[in-house]
Write a protein that holds these residues in place. Structure first.
Motif, PDB file in Angstrom:
ATOM      1  N   ASP A  98       0.833  -1.199   0.000  1.00  0.00           N
ATOM      2  CA  ASP A  98       0.000   0.000   0.000  1.00  0.00           C
ATOM      3  C   ASP A  98       0.871   1.254   0.000  1.00  0.00           C
ATOM      4  OD1 ASP A  98      -2.197  -1.620   0.052  1.00  0.00           O
ATOM      5  OD2 ASP A  98      -2.467  -1.495   2.220  1.00  0.00           O
ATOM      6  N   ALA A 198      -9.327 -17.606   1.187  1.00  0.00           N
ATOM      7  CA  ALA A 198      -9.100 -16.863   2.427  1.00  0.00           C
ATOM      8  C   ALA A 198      -8.872 -17.853   3.559  1.00  0.00           C
ATOM      9  CB  ALA A 198     -10.300 -15.980   2.726  1.00  0.00           C
ATOM     10  N   VAL A 199      -7.937 -17.540   4.453  1.00  0.00           N
ATOM     11  CA  VAL A 199      -7.660 -18.391   5.615  1.00  0.00           C
ATOM     12  C   VAL A 199      -7.450 -17.495   6.837  1.00  0.00           C
ATOM     13  CG1 VAL A 199      -6.526 -20.223   4.265  1.00  0.00           C
ATOM     14  CG2 VAL A 199      -5.162 -18.348   5.214  1.00  0.00           C
ATOM     15  N   PHE A 215      -7.141 -13.062  12.478  1.00  0.00           N
ATOM     16  CA  PHE A 215      -6.816 -12.177  11.368  1.00  0.00           C
ATOM     17  C   PHE A 215      -6.783 -12.999  10.073  1.00  0.00           C
ATOM     18  CE2 PHE A 215      -4.652  -9.160   8.721  1.00  0.00           C
ATOM     19  CZ  PHE A 215      -5.064  -7.935   9.231  1.00  0.00           C
ATOM     20  N   PRO A 216      -7.435 -12.482   9.027  1.00  0.00           N
ATOM     21  CA  PRO A 216      -7.522 -13.245   7.787  1.00  0.00           C
ATOM     22  C   PRO A 216      -6.378 -12.924   6.825  1.00  0.00           C
ATOM     23  CG  PRO A 216      -8.908 -11.320   7.609  1.00  0.00           C
ATOM     24  CD  PRO A 216      -8.215 -11.217   8.952  1.00  0.00           C
ATOM     25  N   GLY A 217      -6.069 -13.891   5.962  1.00  0.00           N
ATOM     26  CA  GLY A 217      -5.080 -13.687   4.900  1.00  0.00           C
ATOM     27  C   GLY A 217      -5.538 -14.395   3.637  1.00  0.00           C
ATOM     28  N   ILE A 218      -4.823 -14.171   2.551  1.00  0.00           N
ATOM     29  CA  ILE A 218      -5.156 -14.853   1.293  1.00  0.00           C
ATOM     30  C   ILE A 218      -4.083 -15.907   1.034  1.00  0.00           C
ATOM     31  CG2 ILE A 218      -5.486 -14.617  -1.206  1.00  0.00           C
ATOM     32  CD1 ILE A 218      -6.565 -11.795  -0.715  1.00  0.00           C
ATOM     33  N   THR A 241      -2.964  -9.171   4.223  1.00  0.00           N
ATOM     34  CA  THR A 241      -3.339  -7.970   3.465  1.00  0.00           C
ATOM     35  C   THR A 241      -3.593  -6.777   4.386  1.00  0.00           C
ATOM     36  OG1 THR A 241      -5.606  -8.803   3.397  1.00  0.00           O
ATOM     37  CG2 THR A 241      -4.226  -9.212   1.467  1.00  0.00           C
ATOM     38  N   GLU A 242      -2.779  -6.703   5.447  1.00  0.00           N
ATOM     39  CA  GLU A 242      -2.886  -5.547   6.339  1.00  0.00           C
ATOM     40  C   GLU A 242      -2.259  -4.307   5.679  1.00  0.00           C
ATOM     41  OE1 GLU A 242      -4.337  -4.726   9.012  1.00  0.00           O
ATOM     42  OE2 GLU A 242      -3.051  -3.782  10.512  1.00  0.00           O
ATOM     43  N   GLN A 244      -0.778  -4.487   2.407  1.00  0.00           N
ATOM     44  CA  GLN A 244      -0.624  -4.735   0.976  1.00  0.00           C
ATOM     45  C   GLN A 244      -1.960  -5.259   0.468  1.00  0.00           C
ATOM     46  OE1 GLN A 244       2.138  -7.950   0.148  1.00  0.00           O
ATOM     47  NE2 GLN A 244       1.065  -9.390   1.469  1.00  0.00           N
ATOM     48  N   SER A 245      -2.159  -5.193  -0.839  1.00  0.00           N
ATOM     49  CA  SER A 245      -3.365  -5.765  -1.424  1.00  0.00           C
ATOM     50  C   SER A 245      -3.011  -6.391  -2.761  1.00  0.00           C
ATOM     51  CB  SER A 245      -4.452  -4.705  -1.572  1.00  0.00           C
ATOM     52  OG  SER A 245      -3.946  -3.587  -2.256  1.00  0.00           O
ATOM     53  N   MET A 246      -3.969  -7.133  -3.288  1.00  0.00           N
ATOM     54  CA  MET A 246      -3.767  -7.878  -4.528  1.00  0.00           C
ATOM     55  C   MET A 246      -4.429  -7.053  -5.628  1.00  0.00           C
ATOM     56  SD  MET A 246      -5.233 -11.724  -4.865  1.00  0.00           S
ATOM     57  CE  MET A 246      -4.512 -12.921  -5.952  1.00  0.00           C
ATOM     58  N   ILE A 247      -3.682  -6.753  -6.674  1.00  0.00           N
ATOM     59  CA  ILE A 247      -4.211  -5.888  -7.723  1.00  0.00           C
ATOM     60  C   ILE A 247      -4.464  -6.705  -8.987  1.00  0.00           C
ATOM     61  CG2 ILE A 247      -3.860  -3.754  -9.029  1.00  0.00           C
ATOM     62  CD1 ILE A 247      -3.678  -3.179  -6.102  1.00  0.00           C
TER      63      ILE A 247
END
Lengths: 250, 250
Positions: A98, A198-199, A215-218, A241-242, A244-247
């Protein structure tokens, strides 16, 4: 007359696809290795008895698929993960920081072992009788000593990486692990499939990521293939994805 | 001599890119509307004073971008979300059911309202002074009356969809909501950007999805653009990856 039928089916494949397959075949056979320069379009057209336009279309497709790379004014080369690293990085990594100033994550190997493949998942790599698998754990953060943003579990079938050791993996300064596979073992990844779910992070992961549970993650399960379609790497990437994100664009 | 410099810069843009832009310009101006057939390659080559090869390359790029669609033996058309629906569905939906027999999700609208845009997020749609926004909530499952696999919050700026009502949205049998935008309002989505993050389902969502909390999902924030680059839809899709996953290949 089935033979005629099949013959028709072959002929109806576009010419540039046929040229593409012939070029891939040369790469498979090792005639053109990583970083090798291909003959120019006219020479290739002559070699395969097709027009220069057909060759150009085949080359364009192979460049798009990441099998070839073009260097303006110099020619077309078999893709190297080292030379083409900025391109390759965006092709391999879906996640972006981010913080736009942080462009490249810092990875460190936290464990390395040779194991007997177990479980349904490890059957995926198509190991042979008695073959073992290297298991590498990596943690990536956007800054040195920062929170972990990606937990990697990498599985490598031994037959593709004979004699692999932690020292070999860390002794040279490969810009990306795929460059190591290619340059040290001649393993070129030409196709990847990622399956994302998602996990929840486990407590240890949450602590390293600097977040509170739950807390979730991908989680991405990635299979990487060489040009023969063999799985040369199986990987599980847990992305937090705290920060950062997936674009994805289209 | 800056003018020469600029003139050089323009001329150095590949010819097929220039042709592409001219074709997009015609579509923007409404000369060629959704489903309209384009002139053949020779006619286009003549129209733009370029070679047929250049036209072909421009058309190929526009087909890849989803702006045009090719029907074998019939010609090249301005893409329609209705005609091209199977293609469009895979282009729009990242998620696939784990049950391969379930190919298409069933969506139902659970609420429809016209609201004043509020919050940072709604500023993204670039609403004008006093303009309102339609807010549509949808729930999707792979089978009728099944667990919800996707919770959609769709925001539509009023100026692109004047007089939109729930009745209009549900009265006709559009195969996909983008076909509705296009056929009823002339709004064609030519570019989308998705930003994905992991989130936790809230208790109501978890109950509808048939899972126990805490349960993670993948939230996608999607901005859909028309060929002018305006945002014609802002959407939040919360995908539950219990019985489906996100497939990405390259």
């Amino acid at each position: 007359m089935p033979s005629l039928y099949y013959s028709d089916a072959v002929c109806s494949k576009p010419l540039f696809e046929q040229v593409k397959e012939k070029i891939i075949d040369q790469i498979r056979k090792g005639v053109w290795q990583a970083n090798a320069m291909l003959p120019n379009e006219l020479a290739l057209a002559d070699m395969y008895s097709v027009s220069q336009g057909t060759v150009r279309r085949a080359l364009q497709a192979l460049v798009q698929e990441g099998i070839l790379v073009r260097h303006q004014g110099r020619g077309t080369f078999v893709a190297s993960f080292r030379r083409n690293v900025s391109n390759v990085k965006t092709r391999i990594n879906w996640f972006e920081s981010d913080d736009v100033t942080l462009k490249v994550g810092q990875s460190k190997i936290v464990s390395f072992e040779k194991i007997a493949p177990l479980g349904k998942v490890l059957q995926r790599v198509g190991t042979q009788q008695g073959e073992r698998v290297f298991h590498i754990r990596r943690e990536t953060s956007w800054a040195p000593n920062g929170e972990v943003v990606c937990f990697d579990d990498i599985y490598l079938p031994e037959r593709f990486y004979p004699g692999l050791t932690l020292e070999k993996l860390t002794s040279s300064d490969y810009p990306i692990i795929y460059a190591f596979y290619q340059e040290v073992y001649g393993v070129t990844v030409t196709h990847m499939q990622d399956v994302a779910r998602a996990v929840l992070l486990n407590p240890e992961q949450a602590q390293k990521a600097g977040v509170q549970t739950p807390f979730p993650g991908i989680m991405i399960q990635r299979t990487s293939h060489n040009s023969y379609g063999e799985i040369v790497e199986l990987r599980f990437l847990l992305n937090v994805t705290e920060n950062q994100s997936m674009i994805l664009s289209r």
